[in-house]
Design a protein around this motif. Structure first.
Motif, PDB file in Angstrom:
ATOM      1  N   GLN A 195       0.957  -1.376   0.118  1.00 49.57           N
ATOM      2  CA  GLN A 195      -0.037  -0.105   0.582  1.00 49.57           C
ATOM      3  C   GLN A 195       0.990   1.593  -0.307  1.00 49.57           C
ATOM      4  N   SER A 196       2.133   1.362   0.436  1.00 50.51           N
ATOM      5  CA  SER A 196       2.933   2.316   0.797  1.00 50.51           C
ATOM      6  C   SER A 196       3.227   3.279  -0.476  1.00 50.51           C
ATOM      7  N   GLN A 197       3.698   1.430  -1.116  1.00 55.59           N
ATOM      8  CA  GLN A 197       4.360   2.104  -2.843  1.00 55.59           C
ATOM      9  C   GLN A 197       3.255   2.341  -3.595  1.00 55.59           C
ATOM     10  N   LEU A 198       2.016   1.621  -3.443  1.00 57.18           N
ATOM     11  CA  LEU A 198       1.026   2.150  -4.414  1.00 57.18           C
ATOM     12  C   LEU A 198       0.947   3.623  -4.514  1.00 57.18           C
ATOM     13  N   ALA A 199       0.568   4.129  -2.785  1.00 56.91           N
ATOM     14  CA  ALA A 199       0.617   5.600  -2.523  1.00 56.91           C
ATOM     15  C   ALA A 199       1.427   6.380  -3.451  1.00 56.91           C
ATOM     16  N   GLN A 200       3.055   5.839  -2.484  1.00 56.57           N
ATOM     17  CA  GLN A 200       3.874   6.580  -3.934  1.00 56.57           C
ATOM     18  C   GLN A 200       3.700   6.739  -4.718  1.00 56.57           C
ATOM     19  N   PHE A 201       3.108   5.802  -6.071  1.00 55.39           N
ATOM     20  CA  PHE A 201       3.297   5.498  -7.638  1.00 55.39           C
ATOM     21  C   PHE A 201       2.077   6.351  -7.397  1.00 55.39           C
ATOM     22  N   GLY A 202       1.520   6.817  -6.336  1.00 55.66           N
ATOM     23  CA  GLY A 202      -0.259   7.294  -7.030  1.00 55.66           C
ATOM     24  C   GLY A 202       0.372   8.679  -7.293  1.00 55.66           C
ATOM     25  N   GLY A 251      -4.791   2.592  -8.471  1.00 55.46           N
ATOM     26  CA  GLY A 251      -5.948   2.611  -8.253  1.00 55.46           C
ATOM     27  C   GLY A 251      -6.849   1.199  -7.594  1.00 55.46           C
ATOM     28  N   ARG A 252      -7.040   0.698  -9.133  1.00 56.81           N
ATOM     29  CA  ARG A 252      -7.221  -0.964  -8.693  1.00 56.81           C
ATOM     30  C   ARG A 252      -6.639  -1.981  -8.025  1.00 56.81           C
ATOM     31  N   GLN A 253      -5.559  -1.472  -7.926  1.00 56.43           N
ATOM     32  CA  GLN A 253      -4.246  -2.603  -6.862  1.00 56.43           C
ATOM     33  C   GLN A 253      -4.471  -1.558  -5.588  1.00 56.43           C
ATOM     34  N   ASP A 254      -4.254  -0.865  -5.260  1.00 56.36           N
ATOM     35  CA  ASP A 254      -4.553  -0.236  -4.029  1.00 56.36           C
ATOM     36  C   ASP A 254      -5.834  -0.633  -3.703  1.00 56.36           C
ATOM     37  N   ASP A 255      -7.221  -1.010  -4.105  1.00 51.90           N
ATOM     38  CA  ASP A 255      -8.052  -1.275  -3.463  1.00 51.90           C
ATOM     39  C   ASP A 255      -7.906  -2.821  -3.287  1.00 51.90           C
ATOM     40  N   ARG A 293      10.060   9.380 -13.711  1.00 57.96           N
ATOM     41  CA  ARG A 293       8.759   9.943 -12.430  1.00 57.96           C
ATOM     42  C   ARG A 293       8.998   8.258 -12.171  1.00 57.96           C
ATOM     43  N   GLN A 294       9.076   8.124 -11.013  1.00 53.57           N
ATOM     44  CA  GLN A 294       8.399   6.022 -10.429  1.00 53.57           C
ATOM     45  C   GLN A 294       7.299   6.200 -10.919  1.00 53.57           C
ATOM     46  N   VAL A 295       6.361   5.058 -11.375  1.00 52.38           N
ATOM     47  CA  VAL A 295       5.390   5.134 -11.938  1.00 52.38           C
ATOM     48  C   VAL A 295       4.457   4.093 -11.582  1.00 52.38           C
TER      49      VAL A 295
END
Length: 298
Positions: free
Chosen positions: A58-65, A246-250, A162-164
């Motif tokens: 989740q933390s990684q996905l938040a940074q990507f987001g 967003g789907r991955q975070d969900d 940017r790392q996405v």
């Protein structure tokens, strides 16, 4: 050899059972109160490891987001500036076509020339547009502006990455920078640039210079349009990545909830069963554990 069961051993057994039953009851009450099945690692060591993994994801996905949002905003700002620049170039082209009319007098030609010079200044302002205090078209330059006051490009063509995503290498990165040299070239350079030369040709009535200038204006418009198309392609890709992120975070949130959150229906049923069991154990223990001398003294 038979073992002798004493009253003290029976008492200890009953107390141990009561403590165990009370401990289960207390743990279930804690789950219902906190809403969490995992309140400490000892509650479920395997589940704790899984929960930590999902939280890291989740933390990684938040940074990507955050990187994706920043990249989209930067590209949108670039697209806006390029749209404004394209509109100005179109205005210049209209002025050039008007100036190509050989019937214009010196005063009219001078007015059109000043208009072209004014639009050049406006293009320079657009080329020096900024986002978050950084020049949009200057690459990674530490300068405040991509172009100097005389229209000379002073940025660089290095990508603004940017790392996405967690894809390895370049696949996980996106260049959100826009090459100002590719978009505007040397057209904005004062005196020797295409636009100032065009303005001089218009003012002097140089028909060949005006004709060459029209070709330069068309080339500038094409360059800006090509760069803007590249910005649009990258924006579409980032928007798709934003949805995927967003789907991955969900999915990670749901998986984490299944691991560490309380199943309230099951916990409520367990609490009822454990409470009844504890009360039954207390009743049975009261009958088994003998009164002490103090009870008789009372």
């Amino acid at each position: 050899m038979s073992l002798r069961i004493t009253q003290n051993s029976m008492n200890r057994t009953q107390l141990a059972g009561l403590n165990l039953s009370q401990g289960r009851l207390q743990q279930t009450q804690e789950e219902l109160t906190t809403g969490k099945r995992l309140n400490r690692p000892s509650d479920d060591p395997v589940g704790t490891v899984q929960a930590l993994r999902f939280r890291t994801e989740q933390s990684q996905l938040a940074q990507f987001g955050a990187n994706i949002t920043d990249g989209l905003s930067r590209l949108q700002a670039s697209d806006d500036a390029l749209s404004q620049a394209n509109a100005m170039v179109q205005s210049i082209r209209s002025s050039v076509i008007q100036a190509a009319n050989g019937t214009l007098g010196p005063g009219e030609r001078k007015a059109i020339a000043e208009q072209v010079r004014g639009l050049r200044e406006g293009l320079l302002q657009q080329a020096n547009s900024q986002y978050a205090g950084q020049p949009l078209f200057g690459g990674t330059t530490p300068e405040d502006n991509a172009f100097d006051v005389d229209g000379t490009f002073q940025g660089n063509t290095l990508p603004v990455l940017r790392q996405v995503s967690d894809s390895p290498g370049d696949a996980g990165q996106m260049n959100v920078g826009v090459n100002g040299q590719e978009a505007f070239g040397d057209a904005l350079v004062k005196d020797t640039g295409a636009l100032d030369k065009l303005a001089a040709a218009i003012e002097s009535g140089d028909s060949e210079g005006i004709k060459d200038g029209l070709g330069d204006v068309d080339a500038l418009r094409e360059n800006i349009s090509n760069v803007q198309s590249s910005v649009g392609v990258r924006s579409v890709r980032l928007a798709a990545l934003e949805k995927l992120n967003g789907r991955q975070d969900d999915a990670a949130t749901i998986a984490l909830s299944k691991v560490e959150d309380t199943d309230f229906l099951k916990a409520a049923m367990d609490l009822s069963i454990q409470s009844n069991a504890y009360q039954a154990a207390l009743s049975a223990s009261a009958k088994i554990i003998q009164p002490s001398l103090m009870d008789f003294i009372r």
